[in-house]
Design an enzyme around this catalytic site. Sequence first.
Site, PDB file in Angstrom:
ATOM      1  N   GLY A 180       0.802  -1.276  -0.071  1.00  0.00           N
ATOM      2  CA  GLY A 180       0.051  -0.079  -0.004  1.00  0.00           C
ATOM      3  C   GLY A 180       0.823   1.305   0.078  1.00  0.00           C
ATOM      4  CG  ASN A 181      -0.204   4.531  -1.802  1.00  0.00           C
ATOM      5  OD1 ASN A 181      -1.178   5.305  -1.104  1.00  0.00           O
ATOM      6  ND2 ASN A 181      -0.559   3.745  -2.939  1.00  0.00           N
TER       7      ASN A 181
END
Length: 414
Positions: A213-214
């Site tokens: 993810g980020n």
Amino acid sequence: MTTPGASRRILVGVGGGIAAYKVCSVIRHFTEAGHEVRVIPTRAALEFVGAATFEALSGHPVSTEVFEHVDEVPHVRLGQGADLVIVAPATADLMARAVTGRADDLLTASLLTATCPVMFVPAMHTEMWEHAATQANVATLRERGATVVTPASGRLTGRDTGAGRLPEPQEIALLGELLLDRADALPYDLAGMRIVISAGGTREPLDPVRYLGNRSSGKQGFALARAAAQRGAHVTVVAGSTNEAGEPAGVEVVHIEDARELADEMTTRAAGADAVIMAAAVADFRPISVNDTKIKKNDDGPAPIALTTNPDILRGLVESRESGTIPSDVVIVGFAAETGDEQGGVLDHGRAKLRRKGCDLLVVNAVGDGKAFGTEDNTGWLLSANGSETSLPFGSKTLMASRILDEVRALLPD
Ligand code: CTP
């Protein structure tokens, strides 16, 4: 246009609804931001929240009647002196009285003397909101130039749920700031436009418990959605992972997990859109395969994860426009999160990305060192395919959204 940080005079009219308690947080938001807030409750509002609460929060006495403090002519002074009026909760009765020009209490009398932007934030039961009488009153108020926020959907008083809920205080405050900033602009200049906005980050699954993810919070995408809906657009947000607690009032939100789901939603929805804004932080890579069971660590060897490249959704949208799969006049906007390096500065990378992606507008943000991701404020540049470059002054993501939408509006037909 407001000078950021300048103190403004805000009149908060409180109607007689259970949601009156939420308005206390709105008052607090504006006083803490350094604004001068005056509160005018209706008699019914004081059945829900006591005058002492409004007086303590605003630092000024409150009155419901025209015939109190007559020597100060309060209905004229408060209405004429305001830079913004927020009426919340705007009950069905209060809006009906405003439409007919009644002046039978201090709030409605002040509404007749106010020449600044006025925002009604309705809250009521779904049946009352949907009733033809209320809808006609809303239409009239909008025609006369007031902003009437579309209510949120969700839990109402009692057990029922549906449209009619007062948006969260933070949401009301942001909409108010937007109006303070855009007092000179047409409130409904995006009426009838369909705008699709991606927001947040994608999560690329690895196994049943993990993902790549980020740090995207989704704040900028949601701020765009909020601002566009307030200007009359029909807005759909395609949201990945975000830190946003509530959904913006009057906005359709579709949830996705990973980049390929986002690509499908955006491509399908772009076909019926006037503008598409890719504010999402899309993972460039995903695991080649998703394990059905939790991946075990490999004590001595390399990590057992191989990656492949995700589709470039923004580039794909531009190609679909070129090939005619989506309308040739849909406006396409991209974002670029950049850090400078030995190859060039943030702006150099932005210019190169605009050429590579082929979109109409590119919003360039500097990231790293705590900038942009998850923060309340933002700054950057707006690069246009026609060569213009505008610097976006430092300010809230809501104000930045408003500036971006000004440029989008300029590219849309009249
Ligand atoms: N974007 C996209 N699909 C991807 C990656 C990015 O549509 N697979 C979009 C983003 O939503 C944004 C723009 O492209 O509007 C630029 O994203 P960014 O991460 O800055 O650029 P990348 O294309 O990933 O290029 P690079 O990482 O090489 O700078």
